[in-house]
Scaffold this active site. Structure first.
Site: not given
Length: 282
Positions: A33, A179, A40, A150, A36-37, A187
């Site tokens: 969605m 992560v 992702h 994830g 991003l971090h 995250m």
């Protein structure tokens, strides 16, 4: 770094994927969605590690948000997302509008029973139907070899695995490790809602989950009692509300009283205006 192709229609997505297919490549899809971090981009790396061409989608799906949830406020940064995807090695970014994803009233939906009865299910009615439906659509639009998700959203992962299995999709659903920040906080795009003080408090969730996992791992400790104590510890640490903190079977997600096989500890708690979820394996 290779160029990222940005496509916005189903036809262009299939054309771009088809070019890699014609070259004998396999496809790995990463539905997101946006906002991003590193969690992702680790999914992009997972696809690359499998030898897949990474294809990411960016779509804030309205059908998985409840009427009082944060759809309008959900963070959006399309240009930043494209830059992160390109740097990570993604080759195609599919960024459709609502009209492309839902060109007419959606009369057909995907519902996965049982797995959605507990954990987040009662607190977010309709959420998993919205998730399963949009992911089903995305997978059918691209027909990848694998879809990457994830483990932070562990219930979602199990729902999507079951959906792919029950619909006999020729697509492997791959779960990738959560992560975390250096202090253990998983995250999440919603972490940016946290104030500095809330952010400091938020790290208590991972500490309590890992402590609870160690406590029940031997199979002798009653799970419900230990989980209730951990929930009280979260409240004492500064969380405003604990929606659930449960020890469940890793596959069925049914609550268990004692650990006798693969299990998960899953939690959702409110901190200010932010709803945090996390889970750890036992």
């Amino acid at each position: 770094m290779r160029d990222l192709a940005v496509v916005r229609t189903v036809a262009d997505l299939r054309r771009a994927v088809g070019e890699f297919r014609a070259a004998g490549r396999t496809i790995g899809m990463i539905p997101t969605m946006g906002a991003l971090h590193a969690g992702h981009t680790s999914l992009v790396q997972g696809a690359l590690d499998h030898g897949d061409v990474p294809v990411a989608s960016i779509f804030v799906n309205p059908t998985q948000f409840g009427p009082n949830e944060d759809f309008a406020a959900y963070p959006r940064d399309e240009a930043g997302d494209f830059a992160k995807l390109e740097a990570a090695g993604c080759r195609i970014a599919y960024a459709p509008g609502v009209g492309e994803m839902y060109p007419s009233p959606q009369l057909t939906t995907a519902t996965v029973a049982d797995l959605t009865d507990g954990l987040c299910g009662p607190f977010r009615p309709g959420h998993f139907q919205g998730v399963a439906t949009v992911v089903c659509k995305l997978l059918m639009m691209a027909i990848p070899d694998r879809g990457y998700f994830g483990e932070k959203d562990y219930q979602q992962l199990q729902v999507l695995k079951r959906m792919a299995r029950d619909f006999a999709m020729p697509i492997e659903i791959v779960g990738m490790p959560t992560v975390r920040e250096p202090d253990g906080l998983a995250m999440s795009s919603r972490n940016r809602y946290l104030s500095p003080g809330e952010r400091k408090t938020a790290s208590a969730m991972y500490r309590e989950l890992t402590a609870l996992a160690a406590n029940v791992r031997d199979g002798h400790t009653p799970c419900a009692k230990a989980a209730a104590e951990s929930a009280q510890a979260l409240l004492a640490a500064g969380f405003d509300k604990v929606e659930y903190l449960d020890v469940v079977d890793a596959e069925s997600l049914a609550p268990i009283e004692r650990v006798a096989g693969p299990a998960r500890i899953a939690a959702a708690a409110r901190l200010g205006r932010t709803r945090l979820i996390d889970n750890v394996a036992v």
